[in-house]
Design an enzyme around this catalytic site. Structure first.
Site, PDB file in Angstrom:
ATOM      1  N   SER A  36       6.995  -8.012  -5.576  1.00 42.94           N
ATOM      2  CA  SER A  36       7.891  -7.812  -4.539  1.00 42.94           C
ATOM      3  C   SER A  36       9.089  -8.147  -4.239  1.00 42.94           C
ATOM      4  O   SER A  36       9.250  -9.740  -4.873  1.00 42.94           O
ATOM      5  CB  SER A  36       6.646  -8.408  -3.489  1.00 42.94           C
ATOM      6  OG  SER A  36       7.608  -8.768  -2.231  1.00 42.94           O
ATOM      7  N   TYR A  59      13.323  -3.826  -1.830  1.00 40.73           N
ATOM      8  CA  TYR A  59      13.837  -3.640   0.405  1.00 40.73           C
ATOM      9  C   TYR A  59      14.654  -3.735   0.153  1.00 40.73           C
ATOM     10  O   TYR A  59      15.684  -4.338  -0.313  1.00 40.73           O
ATOM     11  CB  TYR A  59      13.516  -4.749   0.684  1.00 40.73           C
ATOM     12  CG  TYR A  59      11.834  -4.706   1.941  1.00 40.73           C
ATOM     13  CD1 TYR A  59      11.262  -3.468   2.259  1.00 40.73           C
ATOM     14  CD2 TYR A  59      11.111  -5.950   1.140  1.00 40.73           C
ATOM     15  CE1 TYR A  59       9.615  -3.738   2.509  1.00 40.73           C
ATOM     16  CE2 TYR A  59       9.572  -6.475   1.889  1.00 40.73           C
ATOM     17  CZ  TYR A  59       9.421  -4.678   2.038  1.00 40.73           C
ATOM     18  OH  TYR A  59       7.454  -5.110   2.819  1.00 40.73           O
ATOM     19  N   THR A  85      10.470   0.461  -0.845  1.00 39.65           N
ATOM     20  CA  THR A  85       9.138   1.138   0.110  1.00 39.65           C
ATOM     21  C   THR A  85      10.159   0.943   1.463  1.00 39.65           C
ATOM     22  O   THR A  85      11.440   0.471   2.168  1.00 39.65           O
ATOM     23  CB  THR A  85       8.750  -0.968   0.502  1.00 39.65           C
ATOM     24  OG1 THR A  85       8.286  -1.076  -0.507  1.00 39.65           O
ATOM     25  CG2 THR A  85       8.449  -0.646   1.881  1.00 39.65           C
ATOM     26  N   HIS A 184       1.469   0.434   4.159  1.00 38.18           N
ATOM     27  CA  HIS A 184       1.653  -1.110   4.374  1.00 38.18           C
ATOM     28  C   HIS A 184       0.160  -1.220   4.698  1.00 38.18           C
ATOM     29  O   HIS A 184       0.159  -2.393   5.786  1.00 38.18           O
ATOM     30  CB  HIS A 184       2.656  -0.803   4.798  1.00 38.18           C
ATOM     31  CG  HIS A 184       3.948  -2.141   4.699  1.00 38.18           C
ATOM     32  ND1 HIS A 184       5.110  -1.607   3.853  1.00 38.18           N
ATOM     33  CD2 HIS A 184       3.909  -3.818   4.522  1.00 38.18           C
ATOM     34  CE1 HIS A 184       5.605  -3.274   3.337  1.00 38.18           C
ATOM     35  NE2 HIS A 184       4.771  -4.480   3.862  1.00 38.18           N
TER      36      HIS A 184
HETATM   37  C1  LIG Z   1       0.037 -10.213   2.107  1.00 37.58           C
HETATM   38  C2  LIG Z   1       0.487  -8.860   1.980  1.00 37.58           C
HETATM   39  C3  LIG Z   1       2.015  -9.217   1.772  1.00 37.58           C
HETATM   40  C4  LIG Z   1       3.013  -7.777   1.370  1.00 37.58           C
HETATM   41  N1  LIG Z   1       3.994  -7.731   1.015  1.00 37.58           N
HETATM   42  C5  LIG Z   1       4.539  -6.873   1.032  1.00 37.58           C
HETATM   43  C6  LIG Z   1       5.706  -6.561   0.508  1.00 37.58           C
HETATM   44  O1  LIG Z   1       6.664  -7.252  -0.370  1.00 37.58           O
HETATM   45  N2  LIG Z   1       6.573  -5.145  -0.458  1.00 37.58           N
HETATM   46  C7  LIG Z   1       5.557  -4.243  -0.306  1.00 37.58           C
HETATM   47  O2  LIG Z   1       5.852  -3.107  -0.349  1.00 37.58           O
HETATM   48  N3  LIG Z   1       4.931  -4.695   0.203  1.00 37.58           N
HETATM   49  C8  LIG Z   1       4.225  -5.145   0.350  1.00 37.58           C
HETATM   50  N4  LIG Z   1       2.459  -5.295   0.920  1.00 37.58           N
HETATM   51  C9  LIG Z   1       2.278  -3.966   1.382  1.00 37.58           C
HETATM   52  C10 LIG Z   1       1.393  -3.644  -0.072  1.00 37.58           C
HETATM   53  O3  LIG Z   1       1.914  -3.556  -0.976  1.00 37.58           O
HETATM   54  C11 LIG Z   1       0.538  -2.298   0.173  1.00 37.58           C
HETATM   55  O4  LIG Z   1       0.567  -1.217   0.914  1.00 37.58           O
HETATM   56  C12 LIG Z   1      -1.127  -2.606   0.873  1.00 37.58           C
HETATM   57  O5  LIG Z   1      -1.376  -4.063   1.363  1.00 37.58           O
HETATM   58  C13 LIG Z   1      -2.226  -1.444   1.428  1.00 37.58           C
HETATM   59  O6  LIG Z   1      -3.260  -2.024  -0.558  1.00 37.58           O
HETATM   60  P1  LIG Z   1      -4.210  -2.779   0.151  1.00 37.58           P
HETATM   61  O7  LIG Z   1      -5.475  -2.529   1.644  1.00 37.58           O
HETATM   62  O8  LIG Z   1      -5.240  -2.660  -0.374  1.00 37.58           O
HETATM   63  O9  LIG Z   1      -4.239  -4.179   0.632  1.00 37.58           O
HETATM   64  C14 LIG Z   1       2.062  -6.500   1.478  1.00 37.58           C
HETATM   65  C15 LIG Z   1       0.250  -6.780   1.575  1.00 37.58           C
HETATM   66  C16 LIG Z   1      -0.153  -7.655   2.512  1.00 37.58           C
HETATM   67  C17 LIG Z   1      -1.579  -7.675   2.578  1.00 37.58           C
END
Ligand SMILES: Cc1cc2nc3c(=O)[nH]c(=O)nc-3n(C[C@H](O)[C@H](O)[C@H](O)COP(=O)(O)O)c2cc1C
Length: 297
Positions: A36, A59, A85, A184
């Site tokens: 990230s 980002y 993203t 997301h």
């Molecule tokens: C704690 C957390 C932090 C995240 N941080 C980012 C991030 O920094 N950048 C990003 O593009 N997506 C971020 N996401 C989204 C994830 O990349 C992903 O799209 C989302 O969690 C869906 O997958 P899951 O259902 O397996 O969690 C984050 C999600 C969570 C839960």
């Protein structure tokens, strides 16, 4: 191994080893780690864990100079793709974060930004850092930014956060090398469709020109199988990684990857598929194919 690691920020909040642990577990499983932008370990630190394929999640920030430097650092650290993203030009309203007064603890830093001039940004023990970081995102983000990104890097750009055929066609038009169907983790906007429901529309619109991936709600090997049967080239997991990291660090993430791999392999075997190529749309049914399975109201 079609099960890869989605970008999740600030992993040292889950475990002191944070992104190091996740990266090592990904390499051991022979899969891809996506780091990230808001990581608590830098691209160089992640690269120092040893060989492995890594993507950098980006980002687009207001200050394009900072974006260019982030990309350059990722390139230098040997990262193989940019995951752009596109669903977070503004942060969704996260009520749990508000209630819990979510903030990066003072002993942690958003390492990718170290040494970059973001004004107030590098005051690492500012409790409002997280809000400030989110405030750096460029709210005017649009397709022209994907084109701009190609002028500063030759790395392939995967567009993360697509849910429709229209956006798929636009992403391909502006030069995306791949699409990640994502909402997301439903953390941005209520009532967006589940990604598994949006996947087939995106796959059809992509017409095989670029690979399509999916994240969101992949919790079982059967979920991986469904996504591949609907045309995904692979899936990414987010929360299972953070949860297992919090529970058991590197060993936990290894275990989650192994469990998903084993379940997926068993699903393939019981569906009569000897290789990923043999997984087809005909191996699954949806309510659209057989409306009487789940009648729509
Ligand atoms: C704690 C957390 C932090 C995240 N941080 C980012 C991030 O920094 N950048 C990003 O593009 N997506 C971020 N996401 C989204 C994830 O990349 C992903 O799209 C989302 O969690 C869906 O997958 P899951 O259902 O397996 O969690 C984050 C999600 C969570 C839960």
């Amino acid at each position: 191994m079609p099960i890869m690691i989605a970008p999740t920020g600030m992993q040292k909040m889950a475990h002191p080893d944070g992104e190091y642990a996740t990266t090592r577990a990904a390499s051991a499983a022979g899969t891809i780690m996506t780091l990230s932008s808001w990581a608590t370990s830098s691209v160089a630190e992640v690269a120092s864990t040893g060989p492995g394929i890594r993507f950098f999640q980006l980002y687009v920030l207001k200050d394009r100079n900072v974006v260019a430097q982030l990309v350059r650092r990722a390139e230098r650290a040997g990262f193989k793709a940019i995951v752009l993203t596109v669903d977070t030009p503004r942060l969704g309203r996260r009520e749990a974060d508000i209630k819990n007064r979510f903030a990066l603890p003072p002993y942690l830093t958003l390492k990718n930004f170290e040494g970059l001039d973001l004004g107030k940004f590098d005051k690492t023990n500012d409790p409002g850092l997280t809000t400030y970081a989110a405030g750096q995102a460029d709210q005017s983000l649009s397709w022209k930014d994907v084109k701009w990104l190609q002028t500063i890097t030759t790395l392939p750009i995967l567009v993360k956060g697509v849910l429709t055929a229209e956006d798929t066609r636009l992403a391909i038009q502006v030069g995306a090398a791949g699409i990640i169907v994502s909402n997301h983790g439903a953390r941005q906007l209520d009532y967006v469709p589940a990604t598994i429901m949006a996947l087939e529309e995106v796959v059809k619109a992509a017409q095989g020109k670029v690979p399509v991936f999916l994240d969101g709600g992949v919790r079982r090997g059967t979920d991986v199988f469904k996504a591949l049967a609907l045309g995904a080239s692979g899936v990414f997991i987010g929360r299972p990684v953070v949860f297992s990291l919090a529970a058991e660090g590197e060993a936990g993430v290894k275990k989650v990857l192994q469990m998903l791999r084993d379940e997926f392999e068993l699903t393939m075997a019981l569906s009569g598929c000897r290789s990923l190529k043999e997984i087809t749309r005909n191996h699954i049914m949806t309510e659209w194919d057989r409306p009487w399975i789940a009648p729509r109201l």
